[in-house]
Design a protein around this motif. Structure first.
Motif, mmCIF file in Angstrom:
data_model
loop_
_atom_site.group_PDB
_atom_site.id
_atom_site.type_symbol
_atom_site.label_atom_id
_atom_site.label_comp_id
_atom_site.label_asym_id
_atom_site.label_seq_id
_atom_site.Cartn_x
_atom_site.Cartn_y
_atom_site.Cartn_z
ATOM 1 N N THR A 39 0.827 -1.206 0.000
ATOM 2 C CA THR A 39 0.000 0.000 0.000
ATOM 3 C C THR A 39 0.862 1.258 0.000
ATOM 4 O OG1 THR A 39 -1.660 -1.237 1.263
ATOM 5 C CG2 THR A 39 -1.949 1.148 1.119
ATOM 6 N N LEU A 40 1.885 1.274 0.859
ATOM 7 C CA LEU A 40 2.757 2.454 0.939
ATOM 8 C C LEU A 40 3.546 2.654 -0.350
ATOM 9 C CD1 LEU A 40 4.125 2.087 4.588
ATOM 10 C CD2 LEU A 40 2.410 3.719 3.769
ATOM 11 N N PHE A 41 4.067 1.565 -0.905
ATOM 12 C CA PHE A 41 4.872 1.656 -2.119
ATOM 13 C C PHE A 41 4.010 2.043 -3.313
ATOM 14 C CE2 PHE A 41 7.022 -0.161 -5.860
ATOM 15 C CZ PHE A 41 8.267 0.440 -5.735
ATOM 16 N N ALA A 42 2.806 1.466 -3.394
ATOM 17 C CA ALA A 42 1.929 1.737 -4.538
ATOM 18 C C ALA A 42 1.442 3.182 -4.548
ATOM 19 C CB ALA A 42 0.736 0.779 -4.519
ATOM 20 N N VAL A 49 -2.376 10.164 -13.038
ATOM 21 C CA VAL A 49 -2.515 9.019 -13.947
ATOM 22 C C VAL A 49 -1.762 7.865 -13.299
ATOM 23 C CG1 VAL A 49 -2.082 8.110 -16.250
ATOM 24 C CG2 VAL A 49 -2.607 10.546 -15.950
ATOM 25 N N PRO A 50 -2.484 6.919 -12.663
ATOM 26 C CA PRO A 50 -1.810 5.892 -11.863
ATOM 27 C C PRO A 50 -1.066 4.878 -12.706
ATOM 28 C CG PRO A 50 -4.163 5.450 -12.001
ATOM 29 C CD PRO A 50 -3.937 6.793 -12.647
ATOM 30 N N GLN A 54 -0.280 1.389 -8.415
ATOM 31 C CA GLN A 54 -1.241 2.332 -7.866
ATOM 32 C C GLN A 54 -2.661 1.976 -8.315
ATOM 33 O OE1 GLN A 54 -0.238 6.497 -8.288
ATOM 34 N NE2 GLN A 54 -2.361 7.137 -7.989
ATOM 35 N N SER A 55 -2.803 1.505 -9.555
ATOM 36 C CA SER A 55 -4.121 1.091 -10.054
ATOM 37 C C SER A 55 -4.674 -0.074 -9.240
ATOM 38 C CB SER A 55 -4.034 0.704 -11.528
ATOM 39 O OG SER A 55 -3.701 1.812 -12.324
ATOM 40 N N GLU A 62 -11.494 0.852 -3.936
ATOM 41 C CA GLU A 62 -12.839 1.085 -4.458
ATOM 42 C C GLU A 62 -13.706 -0.167 -4.345
ATOM 43 O OE1 GLU A 62 -14.638 3.661 -5.504
ATOM 44 O OE2 GLU A 62 -12.989 4.885 -4.754
ATOM 45 N N PHE A 63 -13.094 -1.340 -4.532
ATOM 46 C CA PHE A 63 -13.841 -2.597 -4.438
ATOM 47 C C PHE A 63 -14.450 -2.761 -3.049
ATOM 48 C CE2 PHE A 63 -13.867 -7.170 -3.431
ATOM 49 C CZ PHE A 63 -14.735 -7.624 -4.412
ATOM 50 N N VAL A 64 -13.642 -2.538 -2.023
ATOM 51 C CA VAL A 64 -14.132 -2.687 -0.645
ATOM 52 C C VAL A 64 -15.064 -1.531 -0.284
ATOM 53 C CG1 VAL A 64 -13.466 -2.914 1.775
ATOM 54 C CG2 VAL A 64 -12.056 -3.950 -0.001
#
Length: 237
Positions: A39-42, A49-50, A54-55, A62-64
């Motif tokens: 999470t931190l790295f992404a 523009v991910p 990051q995507s 967004e899913f959760v």
């Protein structure tokens, strides 16, 4: 069945209780570390523009978030961090268990039951905190004849109390059964050799793909049932 064996890595004794650090605890730490680092790295750049990582992080978020909004409503978004953490943690444990020579933490009923019991107690506290003693109306179906109320209330209470059992057994049984099947067919490959082992090997490849799907689905089911239980506590309908 040695793949499910708990092994002590660091022996610890706390006031007479065995609190040793085991392979189960190690893989829980690995799962939590991987989720945090991912999470931190992404999201380190937070680009408009991910990129790929990051995507994936944003899609997971967004899913959760959509899961919580659809099943609990906007009132449930304050509990989103917990649901997101729960989903990612169970998913990481399930996926780590698919790595050869690793350990499947969620194949142990004590782990899944501990998670389910924590959710059950937390949801019950939220229900009484929001509705007070009125939360007991949850066990009284509306529009039921008075004569049938005693029986139906008992059924509703038993159904409510079995939630942590059903939630934990579903995850534990699916993960343990899948890994046992893989082990069995793996032994068939060795036993049948070059001539007959190809059929068992082909089945193993297909079943591994199915197990990856099951690993994701069980994390999803665990999270969505938590949302449903939370919705009952908040809205009582």
């Amino acid at each position: 069945m040695h793949q499910f064996e708990i092994k002590r890595l660091i022996n610890l004794d706390v006031f007479g209780f065995d609190a040793s650090f085991t392979n189960s605890g190690l893989f829980m730490v690995i799962a939590a570390a991987l989720i945090t680092l991912f999470t931190l790295f992404a999201m380190r750049k937070g680009a408009l523009v991910p990129g790929r990582l990051q995507s994936v992080a944003e899609i997971s978020y967004e899913f959760v978030a959509n899961m919580v909004r659809d099943n609990v409503g906007t009132a449930g978004m304050k509990y989103f961090p917990f649901i997101f953490t729960l989903f990612m943690f169970v998913l990481a444990l399930n996926m780590l268990g698919m790595v050869p020579y690793s350990f499947t933490v969620t194949s142990h009923i004590i782990v899944t039951f501990a998670l389910a019991a924590f959710i059950f107690i937390g949801v019950t506290i939220i229900g009484f905190w929001k509705h007070g003693i009125g939360f007991l109306k949850f066990f009284v179906p509306s529009g039921v004849p008075f004569v049938m109320l005693p029986l139906l209330v008992v059924i509703e209470v038993i159904s409510y109390l079995t939630r942590p059992v059903s939630l934990s057994v579903r995850l534990f049984a699916n993960m343990m059964a899948g890994h046992t099947m893989l082990k069995v067919f793996g032994s068939f490959v060795v036993a049948l050799g070059l001539l007959g082992g190809w059929a068992a090997l082909a089945f193993m490849v297909a079943f591994t793909g199915l197990e990856l799907l099951v690993a994701f689905l069980q994390a999803y089911v665990f999270a969505i049932l938590t949302c449903i239980y939370l919705n009952d506590a908040l809205h009582m309908h």
